[in-house]
Write a protein that holds these residues in place. Structure first.
Motif, PDB file in Angstrom:
ATOM      1  N   LEU A 208       0.821  -1.208   0.000  1.00  0.00           N
ATOM      2  CA  LEU A 208       0.000   0.000   0.000  1.00  0.00           C
ATOM      3  C   LEU A 208       0.856   1.260   0.000  1.00  0.00           C
ATOM      4  O   LEU A 208       0.404   2.326  -0.430  1.00  0.00           O
ATOM      5  CB  LEU A 208      -0.917   0.007   1.221  1.00  0.00           C
ATOM      6  N   PHE A 209       2.094   1.134   0.471  1.00  0.00           N
ATOM      7  CA  PHE A 209       3.026   2.252   0.535  1.00  0.00           C
ATOM      8  C   PHE A 209       4.264   1.925  -0.287  1.00  0.00           C
ATOM      9  O   PHE A 209       4.898   0.887  -0.082  1.00  0.00           O
ATOM     10  CB  PHE A 209       3.414   2.532   1.991  1.00  0.00           C
ATOM     11  N   LEU A 210       4.596   2.809  -1.225  1.00  0.00           N
ATOM     12  CA  LEU A 210       5.787   2.665  -2.057  1.00  0.00           C
ATOM     13  C   LEU A 210       6.831   3.662  -1.577  1.00  0.00           C
ATOM     14  O   LEU A 210       6.645   4.877  -1.699  1.00  0.00           O
ATOM     15  CB  LEU A 210       5.453   2.920  -3.524  1.00  0.00           C
ATOM     16  N   GLU A 211       7.919   3.161  -1.025  1.00  0.00           N
ATOM     17  CA  GLU A 211       8.949   4.040  -0.478  1.00  0.00           C
ATOM     18  C   GLU A 211       9.854   4.542  -1.601  1.00  0.00           C
ATOM     19  O   GLU A 211      10.965   4.067  -1.809  1.00  0.00           O
ATOM     20  CB  GLU A 211       9.766   3.302   0.587  1.00  0.00           C
ATOM     21  N   SER A 212       9.383   5.546  -2.283  1.00  0.00           N
ATOM     22  CA  SER A 212      10.131   6.133  -3.393  1.00  0.00           C
ATOM     23  C   SER A 212      11.044   7.254  -2.950  1.00  0.00           C
ATOM     24  O   SER A 212      11.971   7.644  -3.665  1.00  0.00           O
ATOM     25  CB  SER A 212       9.142   6.690  -4.432  1.00  0.00           C
ATOM     26  N   GLY A 213      10.779   7.795  -1.747  1.00  0.00           N
ATOM     27  CA  GLY A 213      11.425   9.036  -1.355  1.00  0.00           C
ATOM     28  C   GLY A 213      10.702  10.221  -1.971  1.00  0.00           C
ATOM     29  O   GLY A 213       9.908  10.075  -2.902  1.00  0.00           O
ATOM     30  N   ILE A 214      10.964  11.398  -1.429  1.00  0.00           N
ATOM     31  CA  ILE A 214      10.388  12.640  -1.954  1.00  0.00           C
ATOM     32  C   ILE A 214      11.488  13.693  -2.007  1.00  0.00           C
ATOM     33  O   ILE A 214      12.279  13.833  -1.071  1.00  0.00           O
ATOM     34  CB  ILE A 214       9.225  13.136  -1.084  1.00  0.00           C
ATOM     35  N   VAL A 215      11.533  14.430  -3.108  1.00  0.00           N
ATOM     36  CA  VAL A 215      12.465  15.544  -3.268  1.00  0.00           C
ATOM     37  C   VAL A 215      11.671  16.842  -3.289  1.00  0.00           C
ATOM     38  O   VAL A 215      10.756  17.016  -4.110  1.00  0.00           O
ATOM     39  CB  VAL A 215      13.280  15.406  -4.565  1.00  0.00           C
ATOM     40  N   TRP A 216      12.000  17.740  -2.363  1.00  0.00           N
ATOM     41  CA  TRP A 216      11.393  19.069  -2.333  1.00  0.00           C
ATOM     42  C   TRP A 216      12.282  20.040  -3.094  1.00  0.00           C
ATOM     43  O   TRP A 216      13.494  20.063  -2.902  1.00  0.00           O
ATOM     44  CB  TRP A 216      11.257  19.560  -0.888  1.00  0.00           C
ATOM     45  N   PHE A 217      11.680  20.866  -3.944  1.00  0.00           N
ATOM     46  CA  PHE A 217      12.403  21.868  -4.709  1.00  0.00           C
ATOM     47  C   PHE A 217      12.307  23.205  -3.973  1.00  0.00           C
ATOM     48  O   PHE A 217      11.245  23.840  -3.951  1.00  0.00           O
ATOM     49  CB  PHE A 217      11.811  21.996  -6.113  1.00  0.00           C
ATOM     50  N   ALA A 218      13.402  23.634  -3.364  1.00  0.00           N
ATOM     51  CA  ALA A 218      13.403  24.838  -2.523  1.00  0.00           C
ATOM     52  C   ALA A 218      13.929  26.036  -3.299  1.00  0.00           C
ATOM     53  O   ALA A 218      15.092  26.055  -3.706  1.00  0.00           O
ATOM     54  CB  ALA A 218      14.249  24.607  -1.276  1.00  0.00           C
ATOM     55  N   ALA A 219      13.083  27.026  -3.479  1.00  0.00           N
ATOM     56  CA  ALA A 219      13.495  28.231  -4.204  1.00  0.00           C
ATOM     57  C   ALA A 219      14.239  29.211  -3.305  1.00  0.00           C
ATOM     58  O   ALA A 219      15.070  29.988  -3.782  1.00  0.00           O
ATOM     59  CB  ALA A 219      12.268  28.913  -4.815  1.00  0.00           C
TER      60      ALA A 219
END
Length: 384
Positions: A81-92
Motif C-alpha cells: 500500500l506504501f511505495l517508499e520512493s522518497g520525496i524531493v522538495w524543490f526549494a526556491a
C-alpha cells in the motif's frame, strides 16, 4: 462493551473503526455509498506520505509514526500500500519552508538530506533546477495507493467485527445517536468522519474545494518507486512517477473553486492540464508534450488555518474532519490518537477544537511559524 458509531468510511473513518474494533469496542460504520467510492476525498489513486511540515513538529511526528502503520497494514493485507520512493522538495529560497522542515526533521531524528540543486539529476531522468536554492530529500517518504488503501482498511475493519450499515446518516439533536433512513441508532459515542459532507451537517469552518489531478503518459524511466515523488512548495505543485500504469502525476496544489461532492462535475478543467504541463515544461522539459493518460477530480475539505477538527460537539458526539488535504497519510496513527481520546486516556489538542481554544492555540503556535495559515500557498502544513 463500549459502543461507537462512526459515520463515513473514508480513510479516517475506516481506520478509526478498525482501531476501535481491535481494542474492544462494538463498532458500527455508516456509509451512504461504498468504502473507496470516487466521491470521497480518500478516493484519489494516490497520496503522498511525507514528514516535512515546515516548522510544525506535531504533524511531522505523526506522519513518521503513520509510515510504520502503513507498512504493517500492507503486510496484513498481503499487498504494497506504501511505495517508499522518497520525496524531493524543490526549494526556491534558502531560508523558507523547506529550511524550517529540515530543521524539524533533524531534531526528530527523521532521515533527511539537504542537497545541491544539481543533485536532482541523479533522481530524475530529466530535470532542470537552475532556479532552485537547494533540494530537501526525504528518503523514507513515498506514495500511498490511496483508494486501494481505503478499501483494504474497510475490509480489515469488517473482518475485525465492524458492522457496516449502508445509508445516509443525520444527527439526532441531544442524543449520542444517528438517524439512518428513518431509524435512530444509539451508541456510547458517535464520530462524524464524513469529510466533505461535514459542513452540511454541522456548523464547522470547512470549505470544500475541487482539486483536479492529472497523470501524463511518460517513458518507463518515470516510474515509482524508482523515481522519487517531488514537491514544490513555492509553486504549489507536486507529483510522482507512474504507479500501476496510470501515468506520471503532475498537478497543482493551489486551492480550487468551491465544490459540491455529490453533484459537482467529475471532468477536469483544461486549464488544470495546461497548468500542470507548464510546470513540466519548466522542471522536466522532456515531458512537456506528454499526453494526458488519466485525470480525476478530487476534493479538499479545508479549514481556514489548515488544522484538523477533532472536537466533542455535544456529549458523546465527536466531529473528525477538515483534513485539509494533508490528512490521508496520517490515518493509521491518527486513528490511534483519536481512539485514545474516546477511551478517555487523553484530551484532544486545543489546536483541533471548535471554539476559542483553537484560536488561542493557533495564535501561540504560529508566531514566527512558516507555512501555516490561510495565506500560505500549498503544503502549508497541509495537502498531498
Amino acid at each position: 462493551m463500549k459502543s461507537v458509531i462512526v459515520v463515513g468510511a473514508g480513510i479516517w473513518g475506516s481506520s478509526l473503526a478498525l482501531r476501535l474494533a481491535e481494542t474492544g469496542w462494538q463498532v458500527t460504520l455508516v456509509e451512504q455509498h461504498k468504502p473507496g467510492h470516487v466521491r470521497q476525498a480518500s478516493a484519489g489513486e494516490t497520496r503522498l506520505l511525507r514528514c516535512a511540515h515546515g516548522a510544525d513538529d506535531w504533524y511531522a511526528r505523526l506522519a513518521w509514526e503513520a509510515r510504520e502503520g502503513w507498512r504493517l497494514l500492507g503486510e496484513r493485507a498481503g499487498e504494497d500500500l506504501f511505495l517508499e520512493s522518497g520525496i524531493v522538495w524543490f526549494a526556491a529560497r534558502p531560508d523558507g519552508w523547506e529550511h524550517a522542515s529540515a530543521q524539524v526533521l533533524k531534531n526528530l531524528d527523521i532521515p533527511v538530506e539537504v542537497l545541491d540543486p544539481a543533485d536532482g539529476r541523479r533522481f530524475f531522468p530529466d530535470y532542470r533546477g537552475d532556479d532552485l536554492s537547494f533540494l530537501l530529500h526525504e528518503p523514507h517518504a513515498g506514495v500511498l495507493r490511496a483508494r486501494r488503501a481505503t478499501q483494504v482498511t474497510a475490509r480489515l475493519a469488517l473482518a475485525a467485527g465492524v458492522r457496516l450499515v449502508r445509508g445516509r446518516a443525520a444527527p439526532v439533536p441531544g442524543l449520542s445517536a444517528v438517524e439512518v433512513d428513518g431509524e435512530v441508532r444509539r451508541a456510547d459515542r458517535v464520530v462524524w468522519a464524513c469529510g466533505a459532507w461535514l459542513p452540511g451537517l454541522f456548523s464547522v469552518p470547512v470549505t470544500v474545494t475541487r482539486q483536479d489531478t492529472v497523470h501524463f503518459a511518460a517513458p518507463a524511466a518515470w516510474s515509482s518507486p524508482e523515481t522519487p515523488a517531488w514537491m514544490d512548495y513555492g509553486s504549489s505543485a507536486y507529483g510522482h512517477g507512474d504507479v500501476d500504469g496510470v501515468g506520471m502525476k503532475a498537478t497543482s496544489d493551489a486551492e480550487g473553486e468551491p465544490y459540491e461532492p455529490e453533484g459537482g462535475s467529475r471532468v477536469v478543467h483544461p486549464s488544470a492540464v495546461e497548468q500542470a504541463r507548464g510546470y513540466l515544461r519548466r522542471r522536466f522539459p522532456s515531458l512537456a508534450a506528454a499526453p494526458v493518460l488519466f485525470s480525476q477530480v478530487c476534493q479538499y475539505a479545508l479549514t481556514p488555518d489548515a488544522e484538523w477538527i477533532i472536537a466533542e460537539h455535544a456529549p458523546g458526539v465527536w466531529l473528525l474532519g477538515g483534513d485539509s488535504g494533508h490528512g490521508f497519510k496520517h490515518a493509521p496513527a491518527l486513528a490511534a490518537y483519536v481512539a485514545s481520546i474516546l477511551d478517555g486516556e487523553r484530551a484532544p489538542e486545543p489546536r483541533f477544537g471548535l471554539g476559542h481554544e483553537r484560536a488561542v492555540a493557533r495564535g501561540l503556535r504560529t508566531s514566527g511559524d512558516l507555512g501555516v495559515g490561510p495565506a500560505s500557498p500549498g503544503f502549508g502544513g497541509r495537502r498531498a
